[in-house]
Design a protein around this motif. Structure first.
Motif, mmCIF file in Angstrom:
data_model
loop_
_atom_site.group_PDB
_atom_site.id
_atom_site.type_symbol
_atom_site.label_atom_id
_atom_site.label_comp_id
_atom_site.label_asym_id
_atom_site.label_seq_id
_atom_site.Cartn_x
_atom_site.Cartn_y
_atom_site.Cartn_z
ATOM 1 N N VAL A 144 -29.490 76.023 -14.612
ATOM 2 C CA VAL A 144 -28.477 75.808 -13.249
ATOM 3 C C VAL A 144 -28.445 76.643 -12.421
ATOM 4 C CG1 VAL A 144 -26.867 76.044 -16.148
ATOM 5 C CG2 VAL A 144 -27.738 77.617 -15.634
ATOM 6 N N GLN A 145 -29.227 77.303 -12.373
ATOM 7 C CA GLN A 145 -29.261 77.053 -10.936
ATOM 8 C C GLN A 145 -29.344 76.776 -9.936
ATOM 9 O OE1 GLN A 145 -31.450 77.656 -13.146
ATOM 10 N NE2 GLN A 145 -33.988 77.638 -12.814
ATOM 11 N N ALA A 146 -30.137 75.263 -10.352
ATOM 12 C CA ALA A 146 -29.151 73.789 -9.611
ATOM 13 C C ALA A 146 -27.962 73.851 -9.743
ATOM 14 C CB ALA A 146 -29.758 72.985 -10.038
ATOM 15 N N ASP A 147 -27.195 73.836 -10.381
ATOM 16 C CA ASP A 147 -25.572 73.559 -10.444
ATOM 17 C C ASP A 147 -24.876 74.929 -9.942
ATOM 18 O OD1 ASP A 147 -25.407 71.524 -12.403
ATOM 19 O OD2 ASP A 147 -26.340 72.917 -13.782
ATOM 20 N N ALA A 148 -25.118 76.003 -10.397
ATOM 21 C CA ALA A 148 -25.047 76.658 -9.054
ATOM 22 C C ALA A 148 -24.938 76.490 -7.642
ATOM 23 C CB ALA A 148 -25.933 78.045 -9.662
ATOM 24 N N GLU A 149 -26.183 76.658 -7.392
ATOM 25 C CA GLU A 149 -26.355 75.682 -5.777
ATOM 26 C C GLU A 149 -25.875 74.959 -5.035
ATOM 27 O OE1 GLU A 149 -29.758 73.342 -5.016
ATOM 28 O OE2 GLU A 149 -29.915 74.192 -3.043
ATOM 29 N N MET A 150 -25.464 73.903 -6.257
ATOM 30 C CA MET A 150 -24.274 72.508 -5.820
ATOM 31 C C MET A 150 -22.874 73.499 -5.228
ATOM 32 S SD MET A 150 -25.322 69.410 -5.493
ATOM 33 C CE MET A 150 -26.740 69.030 -5.811
ATOM 34 N N CYS A 151 -22.451 74.648 -5.992
ATOM 35 C CA CYS A 151 -21.179 74.679 -6.282
ATOM 36 C C CYS A 151 -21.408 76.044 -5.110
ATOM 37 C CB CYS A 151 -20.224 75.925 -7.263
ATOM 38 S SG CYS A 151 -21.350 75.411 -9.056
ATOM 39 N N GLN A 258 -20.868 78.451 -22.610
ATOM 40 C CA GLN A 258 -20.876 79.902 -22.231
ATOM 41 C C GLN A 258 -21.871 81.080 -21.587
ATOM 42 O OE1 GLN A 258 -17.315 80.874 -21.908
ATOM 43 N NE2 GLN A 258 -18.064 82.265 -20.509
ATOM 44 N N ARG A 259 -22.479 80.705 -21.728
ATOM 45 C CA ARG A 259 -24.384 81.508 -21.671
ATOM 46 C C ARG A 259 -24.486 80.648 -20.263
ATOM 47 N NH1 ARG A 259 -25.324 82.473 -27.228
ATOM 48 N NH2 ARG A 259 -26.021 80.453 -27.367
ATOM 49 N N GLU A 260 -24.405 79.328 -20.179
ATOM 50 C CA GLU A 260 -25.092 79.196 -18.913
ATOM 51 C C GLU A 260 -23.740 78.725 -17.765
ATOM 52 O OE1 GLU A 260 -26.731 74.994 -20.432
ATOM 53 O OE2 GLU A 260 -25.379 74.357 -19.297
ATOM 54 N N LEU A 261 -21.906 79.363 -18.024
ATOM 55 C CA LEU A 261 -21.787 80.076 -16.782
ATOM 56 C C LEU A 261 -21.251 81.746 -16.818
ATOM 57 C CD1 LEU A 261 -17.722 78.352 -18.548
ATOM 58 C CD2 LEU A 261 -19.397 77.414 -16.517
ATOM 59 N N ASP A 262 -22.536 81.920 -17.985
ATOM 60 C CA ASP A 262 -22.328 83.017 -17.109
ATOM 61 C C ASP A 262 -23.467 83.121 -16.187
ATOM 62 O OD1 ASP A 262 -20.507 84.359 -18.982
ATOM 63 O OD2 ASP A 262 -21.587 84.813 -20.947
ATOM 64 N N THR A 263 -24.362 82.452 -16.618
ATOM 65 C CA THR A 263 -25.424 82.664 -15.680
ATOM 66 C C THR A 263 -25.840 82.147 -14.871
ATOM 67 O OG1 THR A 263 -26.843 82.348 -17.609
ATOM 68 C CG2 THR A 263 -27.947 81.814 -15.058
ATOM 69 N N MET A 264 -25.068 81.205 -13.559
ATOM 70 C CA MET A 264 -23.786 81.094 -13.273
ATOM 71 C C MET A 264 -22.836 81.656 -12.379
ATOM 72 S SD MET A 264 -22.870 76.550 -14.447
ATOM 73 C CE MET A 264 -22.480 76.723 -12.032
ATOM 74 N N ALA A 265 -22.301 82.510 -13.150
ATOM 75 C CA ALA A 265 -21.721 83.594 -12.350
ATOM 76 C C ALA A 265 -22.459 84.861 -11.802
ATOM 77 C CB ALA A 265 -20.597 84.293 -13.698
ATOM 78 N N ALA A 266 -23.541 85.036 -13.077
ATOM 79 C CA ALA A 266 -24.092 85.863 -12.370
ATOM 80 C C ALA A 266 -24.800 85.565 -10.888
ATOM 81 C CB ALA A 266 -25.235 86.081 -13.078
ATOM 82 N N ILE A 267 -25.093 84.653 -10.652
ATOM 83 C CA ILE A 267 -26.127 83.736 -9.601
ATOM 84 C C ILE A 267 -25.459 83.863 -8.446
ATOM 85 C CG2 ILE A 267 -26.517 81.545 -8.760
ATOM 86 C CD1 ILE A 267 -28.339 80.972 -11.161
ATOM 87 N N PHE A 268 -23.671 83.602 -8.751
ATOM 88 C CA PHE A 268 -22.577 83.311 -7.777
ATOM 89 C C PHE A 268 -22.580 84.582 -6.833
ATOM 90 C CE2 PHE A 268 -20.199 79.618 -10.305
ATOM 91 C CZ PHE A 268 -21.587 79.269 -9.557
ATOM 92 N N ARG A 277 -13.786 82.263 -3.774
ATOM 93 C CA ARG A 277 -14.403 80.838 -3.437
ATOM 94 C C ARG A 277 -14.699 80.508 -4.838
ATOM 95 N NH1 ARG A 277 -18.612 81.950 0.754
ATOM 96 N NH2 ARG A 277 -19.469 84.118 0.178
ATOM 97 N N ILE A 278 -15.731 80.085 -5.782
ATOM 98 C CA ILE A 278 -15.902 79.719 -6.819
ATOM 99 C C ILE A 278 -15.563 81.129 -8.399
ATOM 100 C CG2 ILE A 278 -17.712 79.074 -7.935
ATOM 101 C CD1 ILE A 278 -19.306 79.419 -5.386
ATOM 102 N N LYS A 279 -15.118 80.114 -9.207
ATOM 103 C CA LYS A 279 -14.318 80.849 -9.920
ATOM 104 C C LYS A 279 -13.942 80.065 -11.077
ATOM 105 C CE LYS A 279 -9.616 81.853 -11.109
ATOM 106 N NZ LYS A 279 -8.282 82.064 -11.987
ATOM 107 N N ILE A 280 -14.721 80.526 -12.361
ATOM 108 C CA ILE A 280 -15.404 79.798 -13.327
ATOM 109 C C ILE A 280 -13.720 80.034 -14.199
ATOM 110 C CG2 ILE A 280 -16.053 80.173 -15.834
ATOM 111 C CD1 ILE A 280 -18.176 80.785 -13.754
#
Length: 485
Positions: A144-151, A258-268, A277-280
């Motif tokens: 999901v770091q790739a998804d986070a990068e997209m955001c 939900q765990r994937e979302l948490d990982t993305m939130a941590a990267i943001f 800027r980016i909001k779950i």
RNA sequence: GCAGUUGUAGCUCAGUUGGUUAGAGCGCCGGAUUGUGGCUCCGGAGGUCGGUGGUUCAAAUCCACCCAACUGUACCA
């Protein structure tokens, strides 16, 4: 009675849902695409282009019905009877490209592309059957770091286009979370597939209808403005309450999504992309079919006034998500991928609203008028034009019917030209040309009332030696160069 | 797809209880003014009245069916 025989005259009209694009729009689009490209390149993506046509089955659509072959897409049969279609997005063609050239690709494969896509469906306000998308995708990246990068790239793109922080937000959710919610209200299993879809669609309409409208759609149904009734998902009061509770964020689930979302939130957080800027956002649904994990959407938050004078939020200008199954369709083996798409035409409209497109307006050309029409004179006029062009000045010789001089100035005026060049026999004999500042002339002429004064004043016009043509024109142009007129 | 609204000149529209050759404004073209943009004046071109059928001595007008556009809604890979 023999009717007067009439020649067939086709009605000049655009096919519905299509538009002609003209000068300033095209320039503005080019400029905008340039800015987006800069961001994508900086993130390490490379361009790639695929054709507008694909074989229909490659687009993920089953072969067209013989009675309705164009349902949704524009299709035709090739010489060899294979069905082809105009692409309806840029993701399916990319999946085809990846599958076809898989052995030559260096994964993760990071690419971007801009182009027109076509949808054969009913157009509406702001919705066309041909429109431009600008996509970026990473293929072969499972995390999901790739998804986070997209955001983050989407957020950067918004800002590169001049949209202020706070005027946009990237909303993020995860399909797996939504699946969990549906399970929790007892809609798991094949028997509830249709109902699940109705629930998702209802959630997706939160923007449009608000909490009350969505509640109606989750329950019995909703009546629209014309009095037409839309049947709802048929949930009971408790089910409606739980879905509403979830999409408003008061209820949470513990699952993979939900765990994937948490990982993305941590990267943001680590990259300092905050909530503004980016909001779950649990109400973000998007693409109901092929997304398999994180989904995201770029939304503009500022108000615009629509044609009816109502104030509304501008809404979505792009979105995307993870589509791990799309390449697999071709290859049998799973290929993880994520990407997003920007609606260029919609975003253009938004930027116009923000006044971000007016600045770089190009000045209309200098017009060299045609006074004498003999061959030698024509050559002389064209030579003046070339001198100006060689000096980097947009210029043209009047190409209409030169009989009436007034028409030439009228043409220049209507095109909003800054300068007209005039040389008749008198000026030529004196070795001079007249340079007329049309903008200034317009102002002066506002106070003129009589026809005679109008024609004799020759407002804002100076006579200069022929040799100084270029330098004198430059002087006038310098007064208007920065977009004023 | 469903529902509502609307179809008359290039554009925006008027057209009475059915009644002579269907009008206006804007735009376009020409002229007053073949060397000066705007204003003004004069002239001109431009119409399957959305289509077909019906009622009638007579239909842009009334009736039926069809078509198209617009708006909402549904679908949207």
């Amino acid at each position: 009675m023999a009717k007067k025989q009439k020649k067939f005259r086709p009605k000049a009209r655009l096919p519905r849902g299509f538009v002609d694009r003209i000068g300033d729009d095209i320039r503005a689009t080019d400029e905008m695409i340039g800015k987006i490209r800069e961001v994508y390149e900086r993130y390490g993506f490379d361009p790639i282009e695929t054709p507008m046509f694909e074989y229909t089955d490659a687009l993920g659509k089953f072969l067209p019905d013989s009675d309705r072959p164009n349902e949704g897409v524009f299709s035709l049969t090739d010489d060899d009877d294979q069905w082809m279609s105009l692409r309806y997005d840029l993701t399916a063609p990319l999946a085809r490209h990846v599958a076809e050239s898989y052995q030559h690709l260096n994964l993760p494969y990071r690419t971007y592309r801009a182009g027109y896509v076509f949808r054969n469906e009913k157009p509406g306000p702001g919705r066309f059957r041909q429109f431009m998308q600008f996509d970026a995708d990473t293929v072969g990246a499972p995390g999901v770091q790739a998804d986070a990068e997209m955001c983050m790239m989407m957020a950067d793109t918004m800002e590169a286009l001049g949209i202020r922080r706070g005027d946009y937000v990237i909303r993020v959710n995860n399909r797996k979370v939504l699946d969990g919610v549906l399970e929790a209200i007892g809609l798991a299993g094949d028997s509830h597939a249709a109902q699940r879809l109705t629930v998702l669609r209802a959630i997706d309409k939160l923007d449009k209808f608000g909490i009350d409208g969505v509640s109606e759609l989750l329950g019995k149904g909703r009546m629209d403005e014309s009095g037409d009734f839309t049947k709802g998902a048929g949930l009971d009061t408790d089910g409606v309450a739980r879905v509403i509770g979830y999409i408003s964020g008061s209820e949470k689930l513990a699952n993979d999504g939900q765990r994937e979302l948490d990982t993305m939130a941590a990267i943001f957080k680590a990259c300092e992309y905050g909530d503004e800027r980016i909001k779950i956002d649990p109400s973000c649904v998007r693409g109901l079919e092929y997304y398999t994990g994180p989904v995201f959407e770029a939304e503009l938050l500022f108000d615009v006034t629509n044609e009816k004078g109502q104030t509304v939020q501008f809404g979505s200008v792009g979105g995307g998500g993870r589509y791990d199954g799309l390449v697999q369709r071709f290859m049998g083996q799973p290929v993880p991928a994520t990407g997003f798409s920007i609606g260029v035409s919609r975003l253009m409209t938004a930027l116009k609203n923000l006044g971000k497109l007016e600045s770089g307006r190009l000045l209309a050309p200098v017009v060299v008028c045609v006074m004498d029409r003999d061959v030698e004179s024509l050559g002389r006029y064209q030579n003046m034009v070339q001198q100006l062009r060689n000096a980097g000045i947009r210029a043209e010789m009047f190409q209409g019917n030169p009989k009436n001089f007034g028409k030439q100035l009228q043409y220049a005026d209507r095109r909003n030209c800054p300068v007209a060049i005039i040389q008749g026999a008198d000026e030529r004999q004196a070795g001079e040309v007249q340079i007329k500042d049309l903008f200034e002339g317009k102002q002066i002429s506002e106070n003129i009332t009589s026809r005679q004064e109008w024609t004799e004043t020759r407002a804002a016009q100076i006579s200069v030696p022929e040799a100084d043509l270029v330098s004198e024109v430059k002087k006038v142009l310098s007064r208007y160069e920065n977009g004023e007129s």
